[in-house]
Design a protein around this motif. Structure first.
Motif, PDB file in Angstrom:
ATOM      1  N   GLN A  51      -4.874  11.741  -1.335  1.00 30.48           N
ATOM      2  CA  GLN A  51      -4.878  13.206  -1.257  1.00 30.48           C
ATOM      3  C   GLN A  51      -5.943  13.698  -0.284  1.00 30.48           C
ATOM      4  OE1 GLN A  51      -5.399  14.135  -5.396  1.00 30.48           O
ATOM      5  NE2 GLN A  51      -3.188  14.223  -5.792  1.00 30.48           N
ATOM      6  N   ASP A  52      -7.125  13.086  -0.338  1.00 32.38           N
ATOM      7  CA  ASP A  52      -8.225  13.488   0.536  1.00 32.38           C
ATOM      8  C   ASP A  52      -7.953  13.160   2.001  1.00 32.38           C
ATOM      9  OD1 ASP A  52      -9.553  14.387  -1.711  1.00 32.38           O
ATOM     10  OD2 ASP A  52     -10.999  12.727  -1.760  1.00 32.38           O
ATOM     11  N   SER A  53      -7.094  12.167   2.253  1.00 30.34           N
ATOM     12  CA  SER A  53      -6.818  11.766   3.640  1.00 30.34           C
ATOM     13  C   SER A  53      -5.824  12.696   4.329  1.00 30.34           C
ATOM     14  CB  SER A  53      -6.268  10.337   3.671  1.00 30.34           C
ATOM     15  OG  SER A  53      -4.915  10.304   3.218  1.00 30.34           O
ATOM     16  N   HIS A  54      -5.201  13.591   3.560  1.00 34.71           N
ATOM     17  CA  HIS A  54      -4.205  14.537   4.098  1.00 34.71           C
ATOM     18  C   HIS A  54      -3.113  13.806   4.863  1.00 34.71           C
ATOM     19  CE1 HIS A  54      -6.845  17.740   2.842  1.00 34.71           C
ATOM     20  NE2 HIS A  54      -7.832  17.180   3.497  1.00 34.71           N
ATOM     21  N   GLY A  55      -2.739  12.623   4.364  1.00 34.88           N
ATOM     22  CA  GLY A  55      -1.636  11.875   4.962  1.00 34.88           C
ATOM     23  C   GLY A  55      -2.034  11.003   6.135  1.00 34.88           C
ATOM     24  N   GLU A  56      -3.283  11.084   6.576  1.00 34.29           N
ATOM     25  CA  GLU A  56      -3.732  10.254   7.693  1.00 34.29           C
ATOM     26  C   GLU A  56      -3.962   8.838   7.189  1.00 34.29           C
ATOM     27  OE1 GLU A  56      -7.552   9.928  10.646  1.00 34.29           O
ATOM     28  OE2 GLU A  56      -6.910  11.923  10.007  1.00 34.29           O
ATOM     29  N   THR A  57      -3.400   7.874   7.890  1.00 35.48           N
ATOM     30  CA  THR A  57      -3.550   6.482   7.483  1.00 35.48           C
ATOM     31  C   THR A  57      -4.109   5.653   8.631  1.00 35.48           C
ATOM     32  OG1 THR A  57      -1.293   5.928   8.140  1.00 35.48           O
ATOM     33  CG2 THR A  57      -1.617   6.614   5.850  1.00 35.48           C
ATOM     34  N   VAL A  58      -4.563   4.457   8.289  1.00 30.78           N
ATOM     35  CA  VAL A  58      -5.070   3.510   9.273  1.00 30.78           C
ATOM     36  C   VAL A  58      -4.303   2.218   9.061  1.00 30.78           C
ATOM     37  CG1 VAL A  58      -7.115   2.259  10.069  1.00 30.78           C
ATOM     38  CG2 VAL A  58      -7.350   4.578   9.171  1.00 30.78           C
ATOM     39  N   SER A  59      -3.849   1.624  10.142  1.00 31.56           N
ATOM     40  CA  SER A  59      -3.056   0.404  10.021  1.00 31.56           C
ATOM     41  C   SER A  59      -3.905  -0.764   9.540  1.00 31.56           C
ATOM     42  CB  SER A  59      -2.431   0.041  11.374  1.00 31.56           C
ATOM     43  OG  SER A  59      -3.438  -0.427  12.260  1.00 31.56           O
ATOM     44  N   ARG A  60      -3.238  -1.751   9.024  1.00 35.93           N
ATOM     45  CA  ARG A  60      -3.908  -2.981   8.582  1.00 35.93           C
ATOM     46  C   ARG A  60      -4.653  -3.608   9.747  1.00 35.93           C
ATOM     47  NH1 ARG A  60      -2.566  -8.552   8.293  1.00 35.93           N
ATOM     48  NH2 ARG A  60      -3.444  -9.554   6.460  1.00 35.93           N
TER      49      ARG A  60
END
Length: 70
Positions: A51-60
């Motif tokens: 939730q805190d990332s607002h959908g932003e992800t980092v790849s493996r």
């Protein structure tokens, strides 16, 4: 102190698992309950992080690069 009421077949199943793991029923149940509590806390923390990332992800691969792992 906690008292738990179980059906006989439920108790027997738990006792069989405790015996298999070489533990008393009490210590086995304590371990299982505390493991479940820890899993739930980890899950809630993960949900909050998403939730805190607002959908932003980092790849493996990016994580591995940041850690210097090949």
């Amino acid at each position: 102190m906690l008292s738990v009421h179980l059906a006989v077949d439920q108790y027997e199943a738990i006792k069989a698992l405790a015996d298999f793991h070489g533990e008393s029923v009490t210590s086995f149940m304590e371990k299982v309950i505390l493991d479940q509590l820890e899993d739930e806390e980890d899950y809630q923390e993960a949900v909050k992080n998403v939730q805190d990332s607002h959908g932003e992800t980092v790849s493996r691969q990016e994580i591995m690069n940041r850690l210097g792992v090949k």
